[in-house]
Design a protein around this motif. Structure first.
Motif, mmCIF file in Angstrom:
data_model
loop_
_atom_site.group_PDB
_atom_site.id
_atom_site.type_symbol
_atom_site.label_atom_id
_atom_site.label_comp_id
_atom_site.label_asym_id
_atom_site.label_seq_id
_atom_site.Cartn_x
_atom_site.Cartn_y
_atom_site.Cartn_z
ATOM 1 N N LEU A 29 -18.695 21.574 -3.500
ATOM 2 C CA LEU A 29 -17.995 22.470 -2.573
ATOM 3 C C LEU A 29 -19.011 23.243 -1.745
ATOM 4 O O LEU A 29 -20.049 23.676 -2.256
ATOM 5 C CB LEU A 29 -17.105 23.448 -3.342
ATOM 6 C CG LEU A 29 -16.007 22.846 -4.232
ATOM 7 C CD1 LEU A 29 -15.269 23.955 -4.979
ATOM 8 C CD2 LEU A 29 -15.032 22.019 -3.420
ATOM 9 N N ASN A 30 -18.718 23.440 -0.443
ATOM 10 C CA ASN A 30 -19.618 24.257 0.382
ATOM 11 C C ASN A 30 -19.394 25.729 0.072
ATOM 12 O O ASN A 30 -18.525 26.088 -0.737
ATOM 13 C CB ASN A 30 -19.426 23.936 1.871
ATOM 14 C CG ASN A 30 -17.986 24.201 2.325
ATOM 15 O OD1 ASN A 30 -17.336 25.151 1.889
ATOM 16 N ND2 ASN A 30 -17.482 23.334 3.208
ATOM 17 N N ASN A 31 -20.174 26.585 0.707
ATOM 18 C CA ASN A 31 -20.127 28.016 0.387
ATOM 19 C C ASN A 31 -18.743 28.603 0.601
ATOM 20 O O ASN A 31 -18.242 29.392 -0.216
ATOM 21 C CB ASN A 31 -21.150 28.781 1.224
ATOM 22 C CG ASN A 31 -22.566 28.462 0.811
ATOM 23 O OD1 ASN A 31 -22.781 27.924 -0.272
ATOM 24 N ND2 ASN A 31 -23.531 28.778 1.680
ATOM 25 N N ASP A 32 -18.125 28.238 1.716
ATOM 26 C CA ASP A 32 -16.803 28.784 2.016
ATOM 27 C C ASP A 32 -15.771 28.293 0.998
ATOM 28 O O ASP A 32 -14.956 29.076 0.493
ATOM 29 C CB ASP A 32 -16.387 28.375 3.431
ATOM 30 C CG ASP A 32 -15.049 28.982 3.821
ATOM 31 O OD1 ASP A 32 -14.909 30.214 3.696
ATOM 32 O OD2 ASP A 32 -14.153 28.209 4.224
ATOM 33 N N ASP A 87 -20.261 36.629 -9.126
ATOM 34 C CA ASP A 87 -21.685 36.664 -9.465
ATOM 35 C C ASP A 87 -22.154 35.329 -10.013
ATOM 36 O O ASP A 87 -21.417 34.612 -10.675
ATOM 37 C CB ASP A 87 -21.959 37.755 -10.513
ATOM 38 C CG ASP A 87 -22.068 39.128 -9.871
ATOM 39 O OD1 ASP A 87 -22.154 39.182 -8.635
ATOM 40 O OD2 ASP A 87 -22.058 40.129 -10.609
ATOM 41 N N GLY A 88 -23.414 35.025 -9.771
ATOM 42 C CA GLY A 88 -24.042 33.869 -10.377
ATOM 43 C C GLY A 88 -23.805 32.585 -9.609
ATOM 44 O O GLY A 88 -23.028 32.520 -8.661
ATOM 45 N N ASP A 89 -24.502 31.553 -10.050
ATOM 46 C CA ASP A 89 -24.391 30.262 -9.402
ATOM 47 C C ASP A 89 -23.308 29.427 -10.090
ATOM 48 O O ASP A 89 -22.531 29.933 -10.894
ATOM 49 C CB ASP A 89 -25.739 29.540 -9.409
ATOM 50 C CG ASP A 89 -26.232 29.286 -10.833
ATOM 51 O OD1 ASP A 89 -25.503 29.648 -11.781
ATOM 52 O OD2 ASP A 89 -27.334 28.739 -10.980
ATOM 53 N N VAL A 90 -23.290 28.128 -9.785
ATOM 54 C CA VAL A 90 -22.254 27.254 -10.328
ATOM 55 C C VAL A 90 -22.341 27.171 -11.846
ATOM 56 O O VAL A 90 -21.331 27.218 -12.545
ATOM 57 C CB VAL A 90 -22.369 25.848 -9.696
ATOM 58 C CG1 VAL A 90 -21.417 24.876 -10.396
ATOM 59 C CG2 VAL A 90 -22.044 25.905 -8.215
ATOM 60 N N THR A 118 -6.769 24.755 -9.514
ATOM 61 C CA THR A 118 -7.365 25.479 -8.393
ATOM 62 C C THR A 118 -7.807 24.514 -7.297
ATOM 63 O O THR A 118 -7.655 24.805 -6.101
ATOM 64 C CB THR A 118 -8.571 26.309 -8.887
ATOM 65 O OG1 THR A 118 -8.169 27.114 -9.990
ATOM 66 C CG2 THR A 118 -9.087 27.212 -7.781
ATOM 67 N N LEU A 119 -8.331 23.363 -7.672
ATOM 68 C CA LEU A 119 -8.681 22.350 -6.671
ATOM 69 C C LEU A 119 -7.450 21.868 -5.916
ATOM 70 O O LEU A 119 -7.531 21.520 -4.730
ATOM 71 C CB LEU A 119 -9.379 21.173 -7.345
ATOM 72 C CG LEU A 119 -10.806 21.426 -7.852
ATOM 73 C CD1 LEU A 119 -11.295 20.240 -8.666
ATOM 74 C CD2 LEU A 119 -11.750 21.706 -6.688
ATOM 75 N N GLU A 120 -6.306 21.839 -6.580
ATOM 76 C CA GLU A 120 -5.069 21.479 -5.888
ATOM 77 C C GLU A 120 -4.745 22.492 -4.806
ATOM 78 O O GLU A 120 -4.240 22.128 -3.731
ATOM 79 C CB GLU A 120 -3.921 21.375 -6.891
ATOM 80 C CG GLU A 120 -3.999 20.147 -7.791
ATOM 81 C CD GLU A 120 -2.856 20.099 -8.792
ATOM 82 O OE1 GLU A 120 -2.201 21.144 -8.995
ATOM 83 O OE2 GLU A 120 -2.617 19.022 -9.366
ATOM 84 N N ARG A 121 -5.018 23.779 -5.079
ATOM 85 C CA ARG A 121 -4.788 24.805 -4.053
ATOM 86 C C ARG A 121 -5.662 24.567 -2.815
ATOM 87 O O ARG A 121 -5.251 24.855 -1.701
ATOM 88 C CB ARG A 121 -5.093 26.185 -4.642
ATOM 89 C CG ARG A 121 -3.946 26.818 -5.408
ATOM 90 C CD ARG A 121 -2.758 27.010 -4.479
ATOM 91 N NE ARG A 121 -1.674 27.679 -5.128
ATOM 92 C CZ ARG A 121 -1.410 28.981 -5.011
ATOM 93 N NH1 ARG A 121 -2.187 29.741 -4.280
ATOM 94 N NH2 ARG A 121 -0.379 29.507 -5.632
#
Length: 771
Positions: A166-169, A192-195, A218-221
């Motif tokens: 996923l990109n930042n947005d 906070d934090g990375d992936v 959430t990916l469905e959203r």
């Protein structure tokens, strides 16, 4: 118990005044290049950007995918994730919380000279080390080791790989939407934090199953179809296992003891006591008796070394050392087979036992009989269609066909199936997609032709499961019921009031035959239910309990269960002449057996009273089949306890007198004094015949029969409990009970000393009023 209630509710929401402390990262300090990118993006948004997002009113999140409902997560911050960290940490090494402070802020004093401070941009968490004594590998504690594709490292890596794209947005939106699943988690903790930190945090909060489910939702959203498909493909086994765990948890965590009633359920773990299970059973009938030193034909009981724990059934081995594949479990009616299935399923769904079993599927014969309907018989049905009908998420998956698949199919209620299975002539079917008759599919499943990797657990009453050829069965386990200690444990656990529990435990032990019958868990439940109601009256307990009312309740409940389970009748549906005739003819057969001084009957004995074998030894809930003898090999049957046979004989004699004005006990050896004093067609005349038979026979032959007959003459029994079942309301009361009482008192004065105790009990059964 609180944790069980939380799970039962299935809620992910905790109280608002409770906050989480962010636990240390499970994989140490794992900074990625995304850190600086996210930080710069946040600076561009401005300091107020985050506060505005907190007030963002997002629509309610969608329902999770078909991976099951949501279970309450643990409040503990130490999870399997932190256990994995401890595995990978070198001796004396320092674990750094990447989400709490920067590396530059760590003082040199906190590090030894030999310690090496590590940072990594690796997208993959380190593999946990194999260490002895970990819960998932502890065979003795019945946890077992998970399949690699079902364990934490694989799930962690799969989630991390997918959302890293996923990109930042998109990642920011993903975290915002994911936060909606957990109102307690503050937004800063999520952002906070990375992936790696994010995946670590969600697995710690929700556990690996729910974290995977919520990630897909959430990916469905975000309408990330490609990522969803990839994650579902990678984690197909875990998703299906999660569905089964949630499904079985919902079905098993609540139990309806005795007769199911709305709102009368209990948490299974709160009341469950494991009954004894033997792999060398002889019929499951307790040979103990209150008066007889031994029953007419002694029944063997298994030795202690043959007992096995419920969760160990599929850890047994065959003679050649290979694991068992097909386990058949049986027992007398009321011994707790259904509850044992629920407990086995619940322990697996909570990962308390058998974690090495990948999947646990239920294909109850009560459900399978649905496919005997005309629409299926005409077109046929395949095993794959049956699996999809009972467990929809398996559609499109081939995980059961994999060579290393390890799963158990539970096929309970074998005696509920509506037709015999032909193991000799049924054609061989090996393809799960071949459509044929449901009988043929079941036969081939038990043969091992279909789903060859499956381990089968088949449960049913012995008279039904003897239909299965022994060559297809590896182990026959027999439920033996409660020991004396288990009876007390169950009655103590079942009540929240310890004083009431102690009273009931003391009270039921005052009558030996009640204590013997309580070996059946169903009878123990009935004792608890009735005595609890009685103790609501302040003066109850001064007298010993009567056994006749308990046995009346027993046959009424068992008959109602028969109507519901086998004939699909509604709860408390009015009995027809069929049920009344069944009990009367069972009583007639019991009386004939009593006269012959035997407790064993055959199919010919059943036919002599114009009954069918199945309705007697399977449907009635009062009888069971004994293990065939090596010498004759002939099928023999008996009542689930000898004293139930004595009660049924007394019931037959009473009903013949009460409904037909017939004295079936009249005989030539009755003393003339008694003949002169009482009319043979009166209540006293009937009882005097019973007294004469008792005193003229060996001690114990007719003694309990006489006690039950006198108990049936009490107003509470014949004018209250039996009305509306064996005969209609409005039947007149039995007259002449004063003469019966006088007869018993006179007999006590002249009877031999060894007979007086039981005669006192006869008088008490008839005259003692319910407090």
């Amino acid at each position: 118990m609180d944790s069980e209630n939380n799970q039962a509710a299935g809620s992910d929401v905790e109280s608002d005044n409770e906050t989480y402390e962010r636990p240390p990262s499970s994989y140490g300090s794992m900074k990625s290049e995304c850190d600086e990118m996210e930080k710069s993006d946040e600076e561009e948004e401005g300091g107020e950007g985050i506060a505005e997002v907190v007030c963002f009113a997002a629509p309610d999140p969608p329902a999770p995918p078909v991976v099951g409902s949501q279970m309450g997560h643990s409040l503990y911050t130490e999870t399997l994730c932190t256990e994995a960290t401890e595995q990978t940490r070198p001796p004396g090494g320092l674990v750094i919380d990447a989400g709490s402070e920067e590396l530059d802020d760590i003082e040199d004093a906190e590090l030894d000279d030999d310690d090496e401070l590590l940072t990594t941009c690796s997208p993959e968490p380190p593999e946990p080390l194999e260490m002895e004594g970990l819960p998932q590998e502890d065979e003795s504690s019945q946890l077992g080791k998970l399949d690699p594709e079902l364990d934490l490292p694989y799930i962690f890596k799969s989630i991390q790989e997918v959302i890293s794209r996923l990109n930042n947005d998109e990642m920011f939106k993903f975290k915002i939407w994911f936060k909606k699943w957990e109102p307690l988690a503050v937004l800063q903790e999520v952002l906070d934090g990375d992936v790696l930190d994010f995946v670590d945090k969600i697995i710690e909060l929700f556990g690996q199953d729910k974290a995977l489910s919520k990630t897909i939702s959430t990916l469905e959203r975000l309408e990330k179809t490609e990522e969803i498909n990839e994650l579902q493909t990678k984690c197909a086994k875990a998703i299906f296992r999660f569905y089964l765990k949630e499904y079985l948890f919902r079905k098993s965590q609540i139990t309806h003891e005795g007769v199911p009633q709305p709102g009368k359920q209990q948490f299974l773990n709160a009341v469950y006591v494991a009954p004894q299970i033997s792999i060398r059973g002889f019929g499951g009938v307790d040979p103990s008796h209150e008066i007889l030193a031994q029953t007419p034909k002694p029944i063997q009981v298994p030795s202690e070394d043959s007992l096995v724990a419920l969760n160990n059934l599929f850890r047994l081995q065959k003679d050649d050392g290979s694991p068992v594949k097909t386990v058949v479990t049986t027992g007398i009616p009321g011994v707790g087979m259904s509850v044992s299935v629920s407990k086995f399923c619940l322990d697996w769904s909570e990962e308390k036992a058998n974690r090495d079993i990948q999947y646990l599927l239920k294909l109850s014969f009560r459900d399978l009989r649905h496919f005997r309907q005309k629409e299926y018989e005409e077109e046929g049905i395949s095993m794959q269609e049956i699996l999809e009908y009972c467990h929809a998420p398996i559609k499109g998956l081939n995980i059961l066909q994999e060579e290393n698949a390890k799963y158990v199919i539970i096929m309970d209620c074998y005696d509920c199936y509506e037709a015999p299975l032909d193991f000799q002539k049924a054609p061989e079917i090996t393809d799960n997609n071949t459509k044929t008759h449901i009988d043929t599919l079941i036969v081939n499943l038990i043969r091992g032709n279909l789903l060859p990797n499956a381990r089968l657990w088949i449960l049913g009453r012995r008279a039904a499961i003897t239909e299965i050829p022994s060559k297809f069965v590896d182990v026959v386990a027999e439920l033996q019921g409660f020991s004396d200690e288990m009876k007390d444990e169950y009655l103590t656990k079942r009540f929240t009031d310890p004083q009431l529990a102690a009273k009931i435990v003391r009270h039921y032990k005052r009558v030996p035959i009640i204590q013997i019958l309580a070996r059946q868990p169903f009878f123990t439940w009935m004792v608890a239910k009735i005595f609890k109601s009685c103790y609501k009256q302040g003066n109850y307990g001064s007298n010993k309990p009567r056994v006749t009312p308990l046995l009346i309740h027993f046959i009424i409940i068992q008959t109602n269960r028969m109507l519901k389970f086998y004939f699909r009748k509604r709860d408390n549906e009015k009995w027809t002449d069929v049920e009344v005739n069944l009990l009367r003819m069972l009583g007639k057969m019991s009386f004939k057996m009593l006269e012959k001084n035997t407790n064993v009957f055959t199919e010919e004995d059943v036919k002599d009273v114009s009954l069918e074998l199945n309705e007697v030894v399977i449907f009635s809930g009062l009888c069971t089949e004994l293990v065939p003898t090596v010498i004759t090999g002939k099928r023999t049957f008996c009542f689930s306890h000898y004293t139930i046979q004595e009660f049924m004989a007394a019931l037959y004699v009473f009903l013949a007198f009460y409904l037909d004005s017939k004295n079936v006990l009249e005989s030539g050896f009755l003393p003339r004094v008694l003949l002169y004093k009482y009319n043979g067609k009166s209540a006293a005349g009937l009882v005097q015949c019973a007294v004469a038979r008792t005193l003229g026979s060996k001690l114990g032959h007719y003694d309990m029969f006489l006690r039950y007959l006198c108990g049936l003459f009490s107003l509470h029994c014949h004018n209250n409990l039996l009305q509306g079942f064996l005969y209609s309301h409005g039947m007149p009361k039995v007259e002449g009970l004063g003469e019966v009482e006088q007869l018993l008192e006179q007999t006590i004065q002249t009877a031999p000393e060894e007979r007086k105790r039981n005669l006192y009990e006869c008088l008490r059964e008839m005259t003692q009023e319910d407090e």
